[in-house]
Design an enzyme around this catalytic site. Structure first.
Site, PDB file in Angstrom:
ATOM      1  N   CYS A  85      15.695  67.849  37.685  1.00 42.57           N
ATOM      2  CA  CYS A  85      16.070  67.800  39.097  1.00 42.57           C
ATOM      3  C   CYS A  85      15.408  66.563  39.691  1.00 42.57           C
ATOM      4  O   CYS A  85      14.815  65.766  38.960  1.00 42.57           O
ATOM      5  CB  CYS A  85      15.703  69.083  39.841  1.00 42.57           C
ATOM      6  SG  CYS A  85      13.946  69.396  40.030  1.00 42.57           S
TER       7      CYS A  85
ATOM      8  N   CYS B  75      20.314  69.630  39.928  1.00 36.86           N
ATOM      9  CA  CYS B  75      20.387  68.899  41.184  1.00 36.86           C
ATOM     10  C   CYS B  75      21.578  67.947  41.112  1.00 36.86           C
ATOM     11  O   CYS B  75      21.725  67.211  40.131  1.00 36.86           O
ATOM     12  CB  CYS B  75      19.080  68.138  41.387  1.00 36.86           C
ATOM     13  SG  CYS B  75      19.124  66.883  42.666  1.00 36.86           S
TER      14      CYS B  75
ATOM     15  N   CYS C  51      20.796  60.766  35.576  1.00 39.70           N
ATOM     16  CA  CYS C  51      20.055  61.246  34.399  1.00 39.70           C
ATOM     17  C   CYS C  51      20.263  60.291  33.226  1.00 39.70           C
ATOM     18  O   CYS C  51      21.399  59.918  32.918  1.00 39.70           O
ATOM     19  CB  CYS C  51      20.535  62.650  34.028  1.00 39.70           C
ATOM     20  SG  CYS C  51      19.413  63.502  32.898  1.00 39.70           S
TER      21      CYS C  51
END
Length: 260
Positions: free
Chosen positions: A121, A195, A202
């Site tokens: 997240c 998230c 990412c």
């Protein structure tokens, strides 16, 4: 002629349509936006949106505004509602076909020795460390699990620590948030973003991990650090725990590796 008393159960009527079944199977893996579902099922957006509305009306699917782009919504499959719907349909057909829709007790679930899961997240101060702790707890440490954030906070949110301790007796007060960059070179079987913002940034961990998204609002966004926001953390722990319980059979079925 079929009487109203002989009508198929609601779950069967909803899930039996080929496109709705395809949408259910896609959402069983991950939360998705409409345009992503359109790509995955290869059908026009207006048709996909229509059937999503029916699934939402039947309580099988929910939607949340994206925290990354408020013009988007993420759709989520309520696996518990689906499980109860399947159980009710079985009982409607024959008493012998009833079953417990809940996942198997976690410690009896056989898991590969090297299952590797990363939860991500933004701040790594609430959602992802909660998920990490719950998966480790429910698998009795059988899974190699860690969590990190794209912009880690200096410390865990105190209400995340409190909610996890009070609901499950798990103490994560000693843990410190970490950056996703510190995991470069690690291999994961599952990379799970919690998230909407971190999903967009990412990093690529290579070896084609299974990418899963759980679209969850930041509980710290409700009331900030003051006590008014604590119920949001309680709800977050409960939702993550439900998702973790339904993740266990997936981990048991697909062996994963982790690089030391």
């Amino acid at each position: 002629m079929v009487s109203s008393g002989d009508a198929a159960p609601a779950f069967v009527r909803l899930a039996a349509h080929p496109l709705r079944w395809r949408l259910l199977t896609e959402l069983a893996v991950s939360d998705y936006r409409v345009r992503e579902l359109v790509e995955r099922v290869g059908q026009p957006q207006n048709l996909v949106s229509y059937h999503l509305r029916l699934l939402r009306g039947g309580g099988l699917v929910t939607a949340r505004r994206s925290s990354f782009d408020g013009r988007d919504s993420y759709y989520h499959l309520d696996l518990e509602r689906c499980g109860h719907g399947l159980a009710d349909a079985g009982l409607a057909l024959h008493p012998a076909l009833g079953f417990d829709p809940a996942p198997s007790p976690p410690y009896s679930t056989p898991l590969p020795a090297k299952s590797a899961v990363l939860f991500a997240c933004t701040g790594n101060s609430a959602r992802s460390p909660i998920a990490e702790a719950l998966l480790r707890h429910r698998t009795n440490g059988q899974v190699e699990v860690t969590s990190a954030g794209s912009h880690p906070k200096p410390r865990l949110h105190r209400d995340a620590v409190r909610a996890l301790r009070e609901s499950h007796g798990i103490d994560i007060s000693h843990r410190r948030p970490r950056h996703l960059d510190t995991l470069a070179g690690r291999r994961f079987g599952h990379v799970i973003s919690l998230c909407d913002k971190v999903r967009e940034v990412c990093p690529d961990f290579g070896d084609h991990p299974r990418l899963v998204h759980w679209s969850m609002p930041d509980p710290a966004g409700v009331g900030g650090e003051d006590p008014v926001g604590y119920p949001a953390f309680v709800r977050t722990v409960a939702e993550i725990d439900t998702r973790v319980r339904y993740l266990l059979p997936v981990l048991a079925r697909i062996p994963q590796e982790v690089k030391p």
